[in-house]
Design an enzyme around this catalytic site. Structure first.
Site, PDB file in Angstrom:
ATOM      1  N   ASN A 153      -6.274  14.531  41.754  1.00  0.00           N
ATOM      2  CA  ASN A 153      -5.724  15.134  40.530  1.00  0.00           C
ATOM      3  C   ASN A 153      -4.599  14.320  39.884  1.00  0.00           C
ATOM      4  OD1 ASN A 153      -4.099  15.793  42.690  1.00  0.00           O
ATOM      5  ND2 ASN A 153      -3.732  17.892  42.034  1.00  0.00           N
ATOM      6  N   GLU A 250       0.044  17.772  52.742  1.00  0.00           N
ATOM      7  CA  GLU A 250       0.214  18.513  51.484  1.00  0.00           C
ATOM      8  C   GLU A 250      -1.148  19.067  51.122  1.00  0.00           C
ATOM      9  OE1 GLU A 250       2.782  19.312  49.918  1.00  0.00           O
ATOM     10  OE2 GLU A 250       4.295  18.005  50.790  1.00  0.00           O
ATOM     11  N   CYS A 284      -2.399  21.866  42.942  1.00  0.00           N
ATOM     12  CA  CYS A 284      -2.369  22.585  44.216  1.00  0.00           C
ATOM     13  C   CYS A 284      -1.461  23.811  44.205  1.00  0.00           C
ATOM     14  CB  CYS A 284      -1.910  21.637  45.307  1.00  0.00           C
ATOM     15  SG  CYS A 284      -0.389  20.781  44.873  1.00  0.00           S
ATOM     16  N   GLU A 458       7.584  16.669  51.036  1.00  0.00           N
ATOM     17  CA  GLU A 458       7.685  15.450  50.241  1.00  0.00           C
ATOM     18  C   GLU A 458       8.858  15.604  49.285  1.00  0.00           C
ATOM     19  OE1 GLU A 458       3.613  14.803  48.654  1.00  0.00           O
ATOM     20  OE2 GLU A 458       3.460  13.267  50.219  1.00  0.00           O
TER      21      GLU A 458
HETATM   22  P1  NDP Z   1     -10.119  16.432  49.892  1.00  0.00           P
HETATM   23  O1  NDP Z   1      -9.508  17.136  51.025  1.00  0.00           O
HETATM   24  O2  NDP Z   1     -11.578  16.554  49.671  1.00  0.00           O
HETATM   25  O3  NDP Z   1      -9.811  14.859  50.013  1.00  0.00           O
HETATM   26  C1  NDP Z   1      -8.491  14.365  50.128  1.00  0.00           C
HETATM   27  C2  NDP Z   1      -8.544  12.922  50.582  1.00  0.00           C
HETATM   28  O4  NDP Z   1      -8.880  12.860  51.965  1.00  0.00           O
HETATM   29  C3  NDP Z   1      -9.566  12.066  49.855  1.00  0.00           C
HETATM   30  O5  NDP Z   1      -9.044  10.773  49.647  1.00  0.00           O
HETATM   31  C4  NDP Z   1     -10.716  12.084  50.840  1.00  0.00           C
HETATM   32  O6  NDP Z   1     -11.607  11.014  50.660  1.00  0.00           O
HETATM   33  C5  NDP Z   1      -9.984  11.981  52.149  1.00  0.00           C
HETATM   34  N1  NDP Z   1     -10.763  12.425  53.299  1.00  0.00           N
HETATM   35  C6  NDP Z   1     -11.810  13.286  53.347  1.00  0.00           C
HETATM   36  N2  NDP Z   1     -12.245  13.460  54.619  1.00  0.00           N
HETATM   37  C7  NDP Z   1     -11.435  12.703  55.404  1.00  0.00           C
HETATM   38  C8  NDP Z   1     -11.346  12.473  56.813  1.00  0.00           C
HETATM   39  N3  NDP Z   1     -12.179  13.066  57.676  1.00  0.00           N
HETATM   40  N4  NDP Z   1     -10.386  11.642  57.260  1.00  0.00           N
HETATM   41  C9  NDP Z   1      -9.527  11.039  56.418  1.00  0.00           C
HETATM   42  N5  NDP Z   1      -9.572  11.221  55.069  1.00  0.00           N
HETATM   43  C10 NDP Z   1     -10.496  12.038  54.569  1.00  0.00           C
HETATM   44  O7  NDP Z   1      -9.294  16.909  48.630  1.00  0.00           O
HETATM   45  P2  NDP Z   1      -9.580  16.621  47.092  1.00  0.00           P
HETATM   46  O8  NDP Z   1      -9.500  15.153  46.833  1.00  0.00           O
HETATM   47  O9  NDP Z   1     -10.813  17.371  46.694  1.00  0.00           O
HETATM   48  O10 NDP Z   1      -8.290  17.293  46.404  1.00  0.00           O
HETATM   49  C11 NDP Z   1      -8.189  18.638  46.166  1.00  0.00           C
HETATM   50  C12 NDP Z   1      -7.389  19.316  47.243  1.00  0.00           C
HETATM   51  O11 NDP Z   1      -6.126  18.689  47.365  1.00  0.00           O
HETATM   52  C13 NDP Z   1      -7.092  20.765  46.941  1.00  0.00           C
HETATM   53  O12 NDP Z   1      -7.246  21.564  48.087  1.00  0.00           O
HETATM   54  C14 NDP Z   1      -5.631  20.748  46.518  1.00  0.00           C
HETATM   55  O13 NDP Z   1      -4.967  21.965  46.703  1.00  0.00           O
HETATM   56  C15 NDP Z   1      -5.092  19.663  47.371  1.00  0.00           C
HETATM   57  N6  NDP Z   1      -3.873  19.141  46.773  1.00  0.00           N
HETATM   58  C16 NDP Z   1      -2.672  19.404  47.376  1.00  0.00           C
HETATM   59  C17 NDP Z   1      -1.489  18.989  46.809  1.00  0.00           C
HETATM   60  C18 NDP Z   1      -0.175  19.244  47.476  1.00  0.00           C
HETATM   61  O14 NDP Z   1       0.784  18.528  47.177  1.00  0.00           O
HETATM   62  N7  NDP Z   1      -0.037  20.203  48.354  1.00  0.00           N
HETATM   63  C19 NDP Z   1      -1.480  18.271  45.519  1.00  0.00           C
HETATM   64  C20 NDP Z   1      -2.796  18.013  45.002  1.00  0.00           C
HETATM   65  C21 NDP Z   1      -3.941  18.451  45.604  1.00  0.00           C
HETATM   66  P3  NDP Z   1     -12.937  11.297  49.788  1.00  0.00           P
HETATM   67  O15 NDP Z   1     -12.462  11.765  48.462  1.00  0.00           O
HETATM   68  O16 NDP Z   1     -13.599  10.006  49.754  1.00  0.00           O
HETATM   69  O17 NDP Z   1     -13.703  12.371  50.539  1.00  0.00           O
END
Ligand code: NDP
Length: 484
Positions: A153, A250, A284, A458
């Site tokens: 995002n 996060e 998020c 953070e």
């Molecule tokens: P994901 O959990 O699908 O992915 C997050 C990252 O982790 C991506 O780069 C992903 O790669 C990677 N990833 C996935 N599987 C693994 C694994 N097994 N080991 C290591 N890395 C992995 O989240 P989204 O990208 O869909 O983002 C949305 C989510 O993020 C929502 O739940 C949102 O609430 C949260 N979020 C939280 C924030 C906060 O500050 N608390 C801020 C913004 C978002 P790939 O994309 O290639 O699968």
């Protein structure tokens, strides 16, 4: 292609490619066009990134904090000078309106770099007096190589939020952006080198989840900081535990926003709009469960519906547009599934709910009323432009319902009663609480979740604790007395 980088990864100060890696198509969410083609990292690339970061970290940590701070500050200046160009990349990668990306992405990243640049020279330990002139002192040491994994995002802002404290403390970082939005982190890596950071201090490696997982499992990674879903957080946390690594998580949320009947209604509606529809709802900390006290419910919904007619939905590169597409077709389909569920489970669709008849991944801002606590749309994180409005009678009742969630990222309250505002904020089970506002995220203030929403914080001085470890050194000025 205008947005095609020279290669997929940036390691040891240069672009690197291994075309054997699986193709990553970068898609402009406003049109569905492919704007760049990258390759997911192969084991060879992963190895290169790790060994480069491992050796760069020593050189970086040997600099004084003040020197590191100077480099981070220079990087912040470059980010600001290139804000517009970086915003154009971010808008094409995420689909978020240029109106947003010019104020909330590279510029927020620059703020993070500036803030931690200022703290880099102030990282000190303490002196602890002991009997007879003996003493101990502590040293704040960097952890080593830190892994940053980003969500899609706010790509460059997330990269900076993680890199700034990590680098300020003398760590190196390997950053893996979400494969959905891989472009801007590469620009950040270029900028760090230009600002004077030793090659390898900040490496960017592209890939799907398996690439992130390979890094998490490697013994050379000392810490993992993830922004992502709870599902991914669980996997990453479990794998990191195997190597007893430090973590910051996060994760997601389903945050409550409570509007009491004495609230300034215009402000409450503005807060609900910001906390549900900015970035097409892909934030998020959004307050997606809007609890409105019964007496003002219809007025609230009327005002909200009228205000939503002012949403300017369209080409995100048009500076007047304030509502863009979802990041991907997949995310749009997930959100459409939730809208369908909301209707099926008996919530009343007040407005929106449809995909726009145009190319790209556009969904209307959607509001449901008469939502009950048990409905799927009130329990699960949707991560899209869907607001659920729930009614309540009393403060006692609404606090219990607001806290009845497995998540605990954020929470908000709108009221003119100061005592009630503080009372409610203290009772919220959430990492960040807002009174008469919503979704501010200042680098000076801690941010993070309780319950399933995360571990660690953070931003703010607290972030330094998550990127250093303390060493205690005992010094004796006296003879050593052994029993025999
Ligand atoms: P994901 O959990 O699908 O992915 C997050 C990252 O982790 C991506 O780069 C992903 O790669 C990677 N990833 C996935 N599987 C693994 C694994 N097994 N080991 C290591 N890395 C992995 O989240 P989204 O990208 O869909 O983002 C949305 C989510 O993020 C929502 O739940 C949102 O609430 C949260 N979020 C939280 C924030 C906060 O500050 N608390 C801020 C913004 C978002 P790939 O994309 O290639 O699968």
């Amino acid at each position: 292609m205008q947005f095609q980088p020279p290669a997929s990864h940036f390691i040891d100060g240069a672009y690197v490619e291994d075309a054997a890696g699986k193709v990553i198509e970068v898609i402009y969410p406003a049109t569905g066009e492919v704007i760049a083609n990258l390759h997911s990292a192969t084991p060879k690339i992963v190895e290169q990134a790790l060994s480069s970061a491992k050796s760069a970290q020593k050189e970086w940590a040997a600099k004084t904090g003040t020197e590191r701070g100077r480099i981070l500050r220079r990087a912040a200046e470059i980010l600001r000078a290139r804000n517009y160009d970086l915003s154009v990349i971010e808008t094409h990668d995420t689909g978020r309106p240029i109106q947003e990306t010019t104020v909330a992405d590279a510029s927020a990243g620059a703020d993070a770099l500036d803030y931690f640049a200022g703290l880099a020279g102030m990282l000190t330990g303490e002196h602890i007096p002991l009997p007879n002139g003996d003493f101990a002192y502590t040293i704040r040491e960097p952890l080593g190589v830190c892994l940053g994994i980003g969500a899609w995002n706010y790509p460059i802002q997330i990269a900076c939020t993680k890199a700034a404290p990590a680098l300020a403390c003398g760590n190196a970082m390997i950053f893996k952006p979400s494969e959905t939005t891989p472009l801007s982190a590469l620009k950040l890596a270029e900028i760090f080198v230009e600002a004077g950071a030793p090659s390898g201090t900040f490496n960017v490696v592209q890939g799907y989840g398996d690439v992130g997982a390979a890094f998490v499992a490697d013994h050379r990674v000392a810490k993992v900081t993830l922004t992502g879903s709870v599902r991914t957080g669980r996997k990453v946390y479990a794998s990191a535990a195997d190597g007893m690594k430090h973590v910051t998580m996060e994760l997601g949320g389903k945050s409550p926003m409570i509007v009491f009947d004495d609230a300034d209604l215009d402000n409450a509606v503005s807060g609900a709009i910001l906390g549900n529809f900015y970035s097409s709802g892909q934030i998020c900390s959004n307050g997606t469960r809007v609890f409105v006290q019964k007496g003002i419910k219809s007025e609230f919904l009327q005002l909200l519906s009228a205000r939503l007619e002012g949403a300017n939905i369209g080409d995100p590169m048009d500076p007047k547009v304030n509502f863009g597409p979802m990041v991907s077709h997949r995310q749009m389909e997930i959100v459409r599934g939730y809208i369908q569920k909301g209707v099926e489970e008996g919530a009343r669709l007040v407005c929106g709910g449809k995909q726009l008849d145009r190319p790209g991944f556009y969904l209307e801002p959607t509001v449901f009323a008469e939502v009950s606590d048990e409905m799927t749309i009130a329990r699960e994180e949707i991560f899209g432009p869907v607001m659920s409005v729930l009614d309540f009678d009393t403060e006692e009742e609404v606090i219990v319902r607001a806290n009845a969630s497995e998540f605990g990222l954020a929470a908000g309250v709108f009221t003119r009663d100061l005592t009630r505002a503080h009372r409610v904020a203290q009772k919220f089970e959430a990492g960040t609480c807002y009174v008469n506002t919503y979704n501010i995220a200042a680098v000076e203030a801690p941010f993070g979740g309780s319950k399933l929403s995360g571990v660690g914080r953070e931003n703010s001085k607290l972030a330094l604790n998550h990127f250093t470890q303390t060493k205690t050194i005992y010094i004796s000025l006296n003879d050593v007395r052994a029993p025999y």
